[in-house]
Design an enzyme around this catalytic site. Structure first.
Site, PDB file in Angstrom:
ATOM      1  N   LYS A 139     -41.932   4.456  -0.807  1.00  0.00           N
ATOM      2  CA  LYS A 139     -42.980   3.502  -0.424  1.00  0.00           C
ATOM      3  C   LYS A 139     -43.630   2.886  -1.664  1.00  0.00           C
ATOM      4  O   LYS A 139     -43.935   1.686  -1.702  1.00  0.00           O
ATOM      5  CB  LYS A 139     -44.034   4.203   0.436  1.00  0.00           C
ATOM      6  CG  LYS A 139     -45.210   3.316   0.812  1.00  0.00           C
ATOM      7  CD  LYS A 139     -46.196   4.034   1.732  1.00  0.00           C
ATOM      8  CE  LYS A 139     -47.378   3.131   2.071  1.00  0.00           C
ATOM      9  NZ  LYS A 139     -48.322   3.767   3.029  1.00  0.00           N
ATOM     10  N   HIS A 284       3.746  -0.757  12.523  1.00  0.00           N
ATOM     11  CA  HIS A 284       2.848  -1.733  13.140  1.00  0.00           C
ATOM     12  C   HIS A 284       2.229  -1.218  14.441  1.00  0.00           C
ATOM     13  O   HIS A 284       2.210  -1.897  15.465  1.00  0.00           O
ATOM     14  CB  HIS A 284       3.576  -3.051  13.390  1.00  0.00           C
ATOM     15  CG  HIS A 284       3.922  -3.779  12.127  1.00  0.00           C
ATOM     16  ND1 HIS A 284       2.988  -4.064  11.163  1.00  0.00           N
ATOM     17  CD2 HIS A 284       5.107  -4.261  11.678  1.00  0.00           C
ATOM     18  CE1 HIS A 284       3.580  -4.704  10.165  1.00  0.00           C
ATOM     19  NE2 HIS A 284       4.863  -4.817  10.442  1.00  0.00           N
TER      20      HIS A 284
END
Length: 525
Positions: A139, A284
């Site tokens: 922060k 494939h």
């Protein structure tokens, strides 16, 4: 733009202390004071590293058996203080500004999920102070450097000059910190979700209202489906079992590509269906050759011969350790992209290494695939379904024709049914002696898939008399049976379920073909 703060004080709290000494020595060399939690401070003092223990600095001990260590105003304010606004408050309460926060948490996500722990033991492993320190530092990133992994420490401090870190690097570190705490919270939430006995309805629901995925990057890949596409492999780090492509390690060859991994996953999952030595070759996204024999060498040769043209540049998977004879045969017969096996001996590896580019993946011992959910990305969405992990149960087969299959035909039918599950729909597969002899894959009509299988079998010179056919879905018309009969198919295994099943069965009876209904479809898209 750079922060104007000179780095003076660093707070260190590390559960994983692997790089603690190196980190400390770098900070001391840069004349940065060290503050540390009890365990971290004790570790450093054992190596004569000067360090201030947090409890000494705050004048407040660690309490509740270590549950409270760092959550103290002098610590949190030291991190959150804005250097250009809060100086008076810091001086009033004698608070040191903390310029660097280096923290890692107890690895909650590494807990062995296969082992049962008492929930109270798990709860004590949840870090409270660590995430508070990290979030506070992130922060206040303009004034505080937050580091949650050693890679970032090296990245920042190796390039640091005159004690200054640019605001851009500080923002990067803050982002890394919030990603780290977010991941940590998710792993804890997942544990509590798994343990939740109250919300039984949610626990039984495979498809919750929110579906969250958390994967970590294993590696960048050579390229995506095409050369112009970048790609990477991400894995489920907290649920990584051996015997998968995700957990496999590469011991030789070029960098893997997207297609290599996709095909390798199909080949491996397919070959895992068999208990005897088996080989599956994929090209494939489709199996192009598969065989189960008494030896791995025979399985490979049979799988390769079933479609040597498609096997060129394919992916080969085995379910047994690769022996030297099989390794030599592969080298002599074909160009191969990837070889996958549970194990390989050093002699076989040395043979395969003669081809420097062959990618060799070792998976370790196979385990049953217990993944419940399968998913597919669509534009702005995700499709989820139950995984198709069904196993073959002969007791549920319906033998629907006048002639029953012989023992040999039944064995071939089961073999073919195991393979066709991995072929893209519409799929037709012919097998003989537990070896594929022709595969018609990815056609938009079943009769075309059958015709393609016929053409491939004929062109490759296979004798299809007495072969078995597998179809991933039912035959909507009898034409597919007619075409199969024309080349001598003697047994057909298919799900059944067509409104014309009666017509299809009658057609099979006309040709004296034995037909099996599995009552389970295996579409694959």
């Amino acid at each position: 733009m750079s922060s104007n703060n000179r780095l003076k004080n660093a707070l260190i709290s590390l559960s994983d202390k692997e790089h603690l000494l190196e980190i400390s020595k770098v900070l001391l060399k840069k004349k940065i004071n060290l503050l540390a939690t009890g365990g971290t401070a004790k570790y450093l003092k054992n190596y004569n590293i000067p360090v201030i223990e947090i409890s000494e600095y705050t004048n407040f001990p660690e309490i509740l058996n270590g549950r409270v260590k760092t959550i103290h105003p002098k610590i949190i304010a030291g991190i959150l203080s804005r250097r250009d606004q809060d100086q008076k408050t810091m001086q009033l309460y004698n608070i040191l500004p903390i310029d660097i926060v280096i923290v890692n948490f107890y690895p909650f996500d590494k807990i062995n999920t296969q082992k049962t722990y008492p929930i109270q033991e798990i709860i004590e492993k949840i870090d409270i102070g660590g995430p508070t320190l990290v979030r506070s530092a992130a922060k206040n990133y303009r004034d505080v450097i937050v580091i949650v992994n050693f890679f970032d420490f090296k990245l920042i401090f190796d390039s640091m000059t005159n004690h200054y870190i640019s605001i851009e690097k500080r923002l990067y570190l803050a982002k890394q910190a919030f990603l780290y705490t977010s991941s940590y919270e998710k792993s804890i939430a997942q544990y509590f979700t798994n343990e939740d006995k109250f919300d039984t309805k949610h626990k039984k629901n495979l498809f919750p209202n929110q579906f969250q995925l958390q994967f970590v990057k294993k590696q960048n890949l050579r390229y995506g489906e095409n050369y112009h596409q970048k790609s990477a492999l991400y894995i489920e780090e907290n649920n990584l079992n051996p015997g998968t492509i995700s957990s496999a390690y590469q011991i030789h060859g070029k960098k893997l590509s997207y297609n290599n991994i996709s095909d390798a996953d199909i080949a491996l999952e397919c070959v895992k269906q068999f208990s005897q030595p088996a080989c599956v070759i994929v090209k494939h996204g489709n199996p192009c050759g598969a065989s189960e024999k008494r030896s791995l060498l025979k399985a490979y040769i049979s799988a390769y011969k079933s479609d040597p043209i498609s096997a060129f540049g394919g992916v080969i998977a085995f379910n047994y350790i690769i022996d030297t004879e099989t390794a030599e045969e592969i080298i002599q017969r074909q160009f191969v992209e990837v070889i996958i096996a549970p194990e390989i001996n050093h002699l076989s590896l040395n043979i395969l290494k003669k081809k420097k580019n062959i990618r060799i993946l070792i998976t370790g011992q196979f385990q049953k695939n217990n993944e419940q959910i399968d998913f597919k990305k669509i534009t702005n969405g995700l499709l989820l379904q139950e995984n198709d992990n069904s196993t073959i149960d002969i007791k549920k087969f319906n033998f629907v024709t006048t002639r029953l299959p012989t023992k040999k035909e039944l064995k071939d039918a089961i073999f073919c049914w195991n393979i066709v599950k991995y072929v893209k729909s519409n799929a037709i597969l012919y097998g003989f002696n537990k070896t594929t002899i022709s595969i018609g894959s990815g056609q938009t009509s079943r009769v075309d898939a059958t015709q393609l299988a016929n053409i491939k079998a004929k062109n490759r010179g296979f004798d299809t008399i007495g072969a078995t056919m597998a179809s991933d879905a039912f035959f909507p018309f009898r034409d597919g049976i007619d075409k199969a009969a024309s080349i001598g198919i003697s047994c057909i295994i298919q799900p059944g379920g067509s409104i014309r099943d009666k017509e299809v069965i009658e057609c099979a009876n006309e040709y004296n073909i034995a037909m099996i209904f599995t009552q389970k479809r295996h579409f694959k898209h």
